[in-house]
Design a protein around this motif. Structure first.
Motif, PDB file in Angstrom:
ATOM      1  N   THR A  20      43.388  38.761  35.390  1.00 35.93           N
ATOM      2  CA  THR A  20      43.907  38.274  34.111  1.00 35.93           C
ATOM      3  C   THR A  20      44.676  36.978  34.339  1.00 35.93           C
ATOM      4  OG1 THR A  20      45.980  39.503  34.312  1.00 35.93           O
ATOM      5  CG2 THR A  20      44.133  40.623  33.205  1.00 35.93           C
ATOM      6  N   ARG A  21      44.885  36.233  33.260  1.00 37.25           N
ATOM      7  CA  ARG A  21      45.654  34.991  33.367  1.00 37.25           C
ATOM      8  C   ARG A  21      47.093  35.280  33.798  1.00 37.25           C
ATOM      9  NH1 ARG A  21      42.476  33.557  28.804  1.00 37.25           N
ATOM     10  NH2 ARG A  21      41.187  31.715  29.226  1.00 37.25           N
ATOM     11  N   SER A  22      47.676  36.322  33.239  1.00 35.48           N
ATOM     12  CA  SER A  22      49.072  36.623  33.566  1.00 35.48           C
ATOM     13  C   SER A  22      49.233  37.018  35.031  1.00 35.48           C
ATOM     14  CB  SER A  22      49.595  37.732  32.662  1.00 35.48           C
ATOM     15  OG  SER A  22      48.784  38.888  32.766  1.00 35.48           O
ATOM     16  N   ALA A  23      48.266  37.767  35.571  1.00 35.39           N
ATOM     17  CA  ALA A  23      48.367  38.201  36.976  1.00 35.39           C
ATOM     18  C   ALA A  23      48.024  37.082  37.946  1.00 35.39           C
ATOM     19  CB  ALA A  23      47.448  39.394  37.220  1.00 35.39           C
ATOM     20  N   SER A  24      47.394  36.025  37.459  1.00 29.34           N
ATOM     21  CA  SER A  24      46.949  34.955  38.365  1.00 29.34           C
ATOM     22  C   SER A  24      48.107  34.156  38.940  1.00 29.34           C
ATOM     23  CB  SER A  24      45.995  34.015  37.628  1.00 29.34           C
ATOM     24  OG  SER A  24      46.673  33.332  36.587  1.00 29.34           O
ATOM     25  N   THR A  25      49.314  34.317  38.418  1.00 30.37           N
ATOM     26  CA  THR A  25      50.481  33.587  38.941  1.00 30.37           C
ATOM     27  C   THR A  25      51.161  34.340  40.070  1.00 30.37           C
ATOM     28  OG1 THR A  25      51.930  34.606  37.287  1.00 30.37           O
ATOM     29  CG2 THR A  25      50.857  32.527  36.686  1.00 30.37           C
ATOM     30  N   ILE A  26      50.689  35.556  40.364  1.00 29.00           N
ATOM     31  CA  ILE A  26      51.325  36.403  41.377  1.00 29.00           C
ATOM     32  C   ILE A  26      50.337  36.643  42.508  1.00 29.00           C
ATOM     33  CG2 ILE A  26      52.444  38.622  41.801  1.00 29.00           C
ATOM     34  CD1 ILE A  26      52.831  38.820  38.746  1.00 29.00           C
ATOM     35  N   PRO A  27      50.707  36.384  43.757  1.00 30.80           N
ATOM     36  CA  PRO A  27      49.808  36.694  44.865  1.00 30.80           C
ATOM     37  C   PRO A  27      49.416  38.166  44.872  1.00 30.80           C
ATOM     38  CG  PRO A  27      51.632  35.321  45.615  1.00 30.80           C
ATOM     39  CD  PRO A  27      51.956  35.719  44.212  1.00 30.80           C
ATOM     40  N   LEU A  28      48.120  38.410  44.971  1.00 32.03           N
ATOM     41  CA  LEU A  28      47.558  39.758  44.933  1.00 32.03           C
ATOM     42  C   LEU A  28      47.890  40.486  43.624  1.00 32.03           C
ATOM     43  CD1 LEU A  28      47.870  41.353  48.495  1.00 32.03           C
ATOM     44  CD2 LEU A  28      45.865  40.402  47.382  1.00 32.03           C
ATOM     45  N   GLY A  29      48.141  39.695  42.561  1.00 30.89           N
ATOM     46  CA  GLY A  29      48.480  40.308  41.272  1.00 30.89           C
ATOM     47  C   GLY A  29      47.370  41.200  40.755  1.00 30.89           C
ATOM     48  N   ASP A  47      36.095  39.109  35.759  1.00 27.17           N
ATOM     49  CA  ASP A  47      36.683  37.784  35.489  1.00 27.17           C
ATOM     50  C   ASP A  47      37.270  37.184  36.761  1.00 27.17           C
ATOM     51  OD1 ASP A  47      36.039  37.516  32.794  1.00 27.17           O
ATOM     52  OD2 ASP A  47      37.790  38.668  32.155  1.00 27.17           O
ATOM     53  N   ALA A  48      36.448  37.089  37.778  1.00 31.39           N
ATOM     54  CA  ALA A  48      36.914  36.612  39.083  1.00 31.39           C
ATOM     55  C   ALA A  48      37.410  35.173  39.037  1.00 31.39           C
ATOM     56  CB  ALA A  48      35.789  36.745  40.115  1.00 31.39           C
ATOM     57  N   GLN A  49      37.035  34.425  38.013  1.00 29.96           N
ATOM     58  CA  GLN A  49      37.523  33.047  37.892  1.00 29.96           C
ATOM     59  C   GLN A  49      39.029  32.998  37.649  1.00 29.96           C
ATOM     60  OE1 GLN A  49      35.658  34.516  35.571  1.00 29.96           O
ATOM     61  NE2 GLN A  49      36.716  34.295  33.598  1.00 29.96           N
ATOM     62  N   LEU A  50      39.636  34.128  37.257  1.00 33.40           N
ATOM     63  CA  LEU A  50      41.073  34.178  36.980  1.00 33.40           C
ATOM     64  C   LEU A  50      41.889  34.684  38.167  1.00 33.40           C
ATOM     65  CD1 LEU A  50      41.005  35.674  33.352  1.00 33.40           C
ATOM     66  CD2 LEU A  50      41.173  33.272  34.035  1.00 33.40           C
ATOM     67  N   LEU A  51      41.251  34.979  39.296  1.00 38.42           N
ATOM     68  CA  LEU A  51      41.979  35.512  40.444  1.00 38.42           C
ATOM     69  C   LEU A  51      42.952  34.478  41.000  1.00 38.42           C
ATOM     70  CD1 LEU A  51      39.182  37.363  42.464  1.00 38.42           C
ATOM     71  CD2 LEU A  51      41.100  38.428  41.241  1.00 38.42           C
ATOM     72  N   ASP A  52      44.108  34.948  41.464  1.00 32.41           N
ATOM     73  CA  ASP A  52      45.036  34.080  42.189  1.00 32.41           C
ATOM     74  C   ASP A  52      44.427  33.776  43.554  1.00 32.41           C
ATOM     75  OD1 ASP A  52      46.492  35.967  44.404  1.00 32.41           O
ATOM     76  OD2 ASP A  52      45.994  37.105  42.581  1.00 32.41           O
ATOM     77  N   PRO A  53      44.851  32.726  44.232  1.00 31.87           N
ATOM     78  CA  PRO A  53      44.218  32.337  45.508  1.00 31.87           C
ATOM     79  C   PRO A  53      44.229  33.428  46.570  1.00 31.87           C
ATOM     80  CG  PRO A  53      45.570  30.549  44.654  1.00 31.87           C
ATOM     81  CD  PRO A  53      45.839  31.724  43.770  1.00 31.87           C
ATOM     82  N   VAL A  54      45.315  34.186  46.651  1.00 38.75           N
ATOM     83  CA  VAL A  54      45.377  35.232  47.683  1.00 38.75           C
ATOM     84  C   VAL A  54      44.379  36.353  47.367  1.00 38.75           C
ATOM     85  CG1 VAL A  54      46.843  36.908  48.857  1.00 38.75           C
ATOM     86  CG2 VAL A  54      47.777  34.683  48.192  1.00 38.75           C
ATOM     87  N   SER A  55      44.306  36.752  46.094  1.00 34.92           N
ATOM     88  CA  SER A  55      43.357  37.798  45.712  1.00 34.92           C
ATOM     89  C   SER A  55      41.932  37.338  45.965  1.00 34.92           C
ATOM     90  CB  SER A  55      43.539  38.160  44.235  1.00 34.92           C
ATOM     91  OG  SER A  55      44.775  38.774  43.992  1.00 34.92           O
TER      92      SER A  55
END
Length: 856
Positions: A66-75, A116-124
């Motif tokens: 999700t967009r909201s989780a994308s700001t947190i590593p491994l969100g 929606d893998a395009q929304l993953l944070d870099p660590v995820s």
């Protein structure tokens, strides 16, 4: 009834699911990345693939980005990876996370779904790549088309070897299946066409359209079908989904979209003149409009954009835009009738008057476009403006299309003097058809044709009226007269094209009724019209071909393919009678195949359409077939109810002569113990119609009568594939002959008759003490029987009920063996061992009582 929270089934994605499962079973394949636009169903596909893996006993994990989780590593993995694996070192974090997942899966390969893998944070994203690259997980990830994707996810298919699956929009057939599955029952074709056209293969939009129509009360269950009652509004949920794409647009950028919402398509120069080049370019870049350069047409990228925008436009702005559009369209050269209709609609919607020069062309175009209400409104304006006969004809047709036959007659009667002065054959035919078919005022029609006969002298006018005179004398004459009359007119060579086509259609029908089925089929096949149908002659050609194809049995599959196209196009054109005739033809062949539930579904569709217009009284025949369905499925109460409804359709006047065989057959189906006697009497009454008399005589055979001799006499006069099969069945005296008859009926597509012939063959073989042949015949009967269609399966006394029942695999192998394939070839095709083929065929041949493979 489905609820908004309910889950709709996945349809139309069998190949994609199999492709994902196949990739999962490949050594070294790290996963599948599903790319698709929003709403196409990529998330649902990935979830189903995950569930399929879990059903096989594999550890399956689902991660939602999700967009909201994308700001947190491994969100995105917050619910999957334990807190104690956290580390400030990224590499250590990846290693610990991977170890935690492997421990959770007990060292088995995980199936990891990532939506929606395009929304993953870099660590995820890096973790997903790490798990796939180390064979810890098989990844099924979804990515929205056109979105920016993390490098680690892109690397999955570019470098790591994951398969990239471009998920196309759902096909029209799949959307239809989805809607019917979601509603839990069959849906009328008009409603399906609306959903299919509006959703454009987007599964999410299809679901929201249906749920919105349910909430609005415009999609209701009526009889056996879900039907539309009026045009459904765009639901608030769907409007929100659409508005997201236009939320940031300025008023100038919205202009081209608003214009197209009111009047698409437009030419490129028209759109850029009304809006601006810059706004049009921006709308195209955003994917909101679609430009067909070769066709010089601009449309909205999705039809729902127009639905949503029209509901939001302020009234004054909509009026101003419609007037500007009307001005621009009137500048087109040539100004076609279709453009005239579009201009007229825009002006009327803007509460402005329509220029008189456009009225007649617009009225005629509206009728062809399936909008009789607009056609009537425009024709009335033309008539008030002095349009006379030219305006009266489309106005009367608009009334007729809406079953307002008395109003049509009043309009035509008022301009009789003008028609006489013009010696108008079109007027004469339209009025006779209305009096005869619409009002059933045969005497009034005869009196009128006598007056019209004095309008002109000469062979051309006489030939123009000759078929109409024959139509009006039909209650006293036979079809042989019609053959002679139409042949005389056609041989004259002086009729115009429309008159000639009408007489050819009459000629083909008369040939059928006089027994020349082969010639009738060839002529009717050549006359098959395409939608939109242009008037009475083409409607007659369609109805005639449908009847001829059904009663001759020449080519059911070809007929079904044609009628399916006609039904689809007629529904889109709002041509109810054409759609009804096509649905009737599909229903009748399904009935002959023994698919009674399928037939009932199409008869429901036919009745729904024919209620709006039914020139030839096809509803009587629809009700007659309903009696047959009830009788075949053992519902005596429903048979009597359908019989009563059939009688109500023709009332005291009695059935038309072309309906009589169907009415007689329905009466026999409901006659109970006296059926055979009834059918014999009915066949004698229809003796002048050999193909139909043979049909009734065959029903007498089915009811237990001996009819070999009279059937042979009818077969000599009735040239039709079905009649020849009837005669061979009546003449068959042993199991081998009856089995040959079963195969003949099966080749035609008359599976219900083929099943009964095979059943009779099994009984004959048992009486002769030939149990091997009895097993073979019983198996053939079960093969031709259509399961889950409401009828009881055949029961064979003296035979093990399971002995002749082939398993699905056995039936498949038998069919391939019948095609001439060797065991090795069958094994290659089915990807099984030759030994498996041999064992299954051996068991199947034992069940069928066959010792030699060639006897299959």
């Amino acid at each position: 009834m489905p609820t908004r929270a309910g889950s709709w089934p996945l349809v139309g994605r069998e190949a994609e699911l199999e492709r994902i499962a196949g990739a999962r079973r490949l050594d070294g394949c790290p996963g599948v990345i599903v790319h698709a636009p929003a709403g196409v169903g990529k998330s649902r596909l990935a979830r189903e693939a995950n569930a399929a893996a879990a059903a096989e006993g594999l550890p399956a994990i689902w991660v939602q980005a999700t967009r909201s989780a994308s700001t947190i590593p491994l969100g995105a993995f917050a619910d999957v990876v334990p807190d104690d694996v956290r580390s400030d070192d990224p590499l250590e974090l990846l290693r610990r996370s991977g170890d935690a997942l492997r421990e959770r899966a007990r060292d088995r390969r995980v199936v990891l779904g990532v939506d929606d893998a395009q929304l993953l944070d870099p660590v995820s994203a890096a973790l997903v790549l790490h798990l796939a690259s180390t064979s810890t997980a098989f990844v099924v990830a979804t990515v929205r088309s056109g979105a920016s994707v993390p490098d680690a996810i892109r690397s999955l298919w570019k470098d790591a070897g994951a398969h990239r699956l471009e998920l196309a929009r759902l096909s029209d057939e799949a959307v239809g299946a989805l809607v019917e599955a979601g509603l839990g029952g069959p849906v009328e074709q008009r409603a399906l066409a609306w959903v299919i056209g509006a959703c454009q293969g987007n599964a999410l939009f299809a679901r929201e359209l249906v749920l919105g129509a349910l909430e609005a009360g415009t999609l209701v269950r009526a009889g056996g079908l879900w039907t539309l009652k009026g045009r459904p509004p765009v639901s608030a949920t769907l409007r929100e989904l659409i508005s997201e794409r236009m939320f940031t647009l300025s008023a100038q950028e919205r202009a081209p979209i608003e214009l197209l919402a009111l009047a698409e398509p437009l030419r490129v120069d028209e759109l850029t003149a009304l809006a601006s080049v810059e706004a049009s370019v921006q709308a195209e870049a955003l994917g909101l409009i679609s430009i067909d350069v070769p066709g010089d047409e601009v449309r909205l990228a999705h039809p729902l954009y127009g639905e949503a925008l029209r509901g939001e436009l302020p009234a004054l702005r909509a009026q101003r835009l419609r007037l500007r559009l009307a001005d621009v369209l009137q500048e087109r050269r040539p100004l076609t009738p279709e453009t005239a209709m579009r201009v007229a609609r825009l002006l009327l919607d803007a509460q402005q008057s329509v220029p008189p020069r456009l009225l007649l062309d617009a009225a005629r175009a509206a009728l062809l476009a399936g909008d009789p209400d607009l056609g009537a409104r425009l024709a009335e304006l033309a008539l008030r403006d002095g349009g006379g006969l030219a305006a009266a004809l489309p106005l009367a047709r608009a009334h007729t299309v809406r079953n307002r036959h008395r109003e049509a007659e009043e309009v035509l009667a008022a301009v009789e003097a003008q028609a006489e002065a013009a010696v108008s054959g079109d007027y004469v035919e339209q009025r006779v058809v209305g009096l005869y078919w619409g009002l059933r005022e045969v005497d009034a029609a005869r009196a009128f044709i006598e007056r019209a006969g004095r309008w002109a002298d000469g062979r051309v006018w006489t030939h123009r009226l000759l078929p109409l005179r024959d139509l009006l004398s039909a209650q006293r004459s036979d079809f042989g007269t019609t053959v002679r009359v139409t042949a005389e007119v056609l041989s004259g060579g002086q009729a115009d094209d429309e008159t000639r086509r009408g007489n050819e259609a009459r000629h083909a029908l008369a040939l059928l009724f006089t027994g020349e089925g082969g010639r009738a089929y060839e002529l009717a096949h050549a006359l098959r019209p395409t939608v939109p149908l242009r008037g009475y002659h083409e409607t007659l050609a369609l109805g005639g071909w449908t009847l001829i194809a059904l009663e001759t049995g020449e080519n059911f599959d070809d007929g079904d393919a044609y009628l399916s196209r006609v039904l689809r196009d007629a529904v889109r054109a709002d041509d109810h009678e054409t759609a009804g005739l096509a649905a009737f033809g599909l229903a009748a062949t399904e009935f002959t195949r023994g698919r009674y539930r399928s037939a009932a579904r199409w008869f429901d569709e036919a009745a729904l359409q024919l209620e709006r217009r039914d020139t030839f009284g096809t509803m009587t025949v629809v009700s007659a077939f309903r009696v047959g369905i009830a009788a075949a499925t053992g519902d005596a109460v429903a048979a009597l109810d359908a019989l009563a409804r059939m009688r109500d359709t023709f009332g005291p006047a009695g059935p038309w002569r072309h309906q009589v065989p169907y009415v007689q057959r329905a009466e026999g189906w409901a006659a109970g113990p006296g059926a055979a006697e009834h059918f014999l009497g009915a066949a004698a009454q229809c003796e002048a119609l050999p193909i139909f008399a043979a049909q009734l005589l065959y029903e007498a055979l089915r009811a237990g009568a001996e009819v070999a001799e009279p059937m042979a006499a009818l077969a000599a006069r009735g040239d039709a594939r079905l009649v020849r099969a009837y005669a061979r069945h009546a003449a068959a005296r042993d199991a081998a002959q009856l089995l040959a008859v079963a195969d003949e009926f099966a080749a035609i597509g008359a599976l219900r008759y083929g099943m009964e012939a095979a059943f009779a063959a099994a009984a004959a073989a048992m009486r002769a003490g030939d149990r091997e042949c009895a097993h073979r015949a019983a198996a053939r009967a079960r093969e031709l029987f259509q399961p889950d269609q409401g009828a009881a399966p055949p029961v064979f006394e003296g035979l093990d009920p399971n002995a002749a029942t082939l398993t699905k695999r056995e039936a498949q192998l038998v069919e391939l063996a019948r095609e001439g394939l060797s065991n090795a070839e069958i094994a290659d095709r089915l990807i099984v061992s030759v030994r498996t083929v041999e064992s299954h065929l051996y068991r199947a041949m034992n069940k069928l009582g066959v010792r030699d493979r060639r006897a299959l």
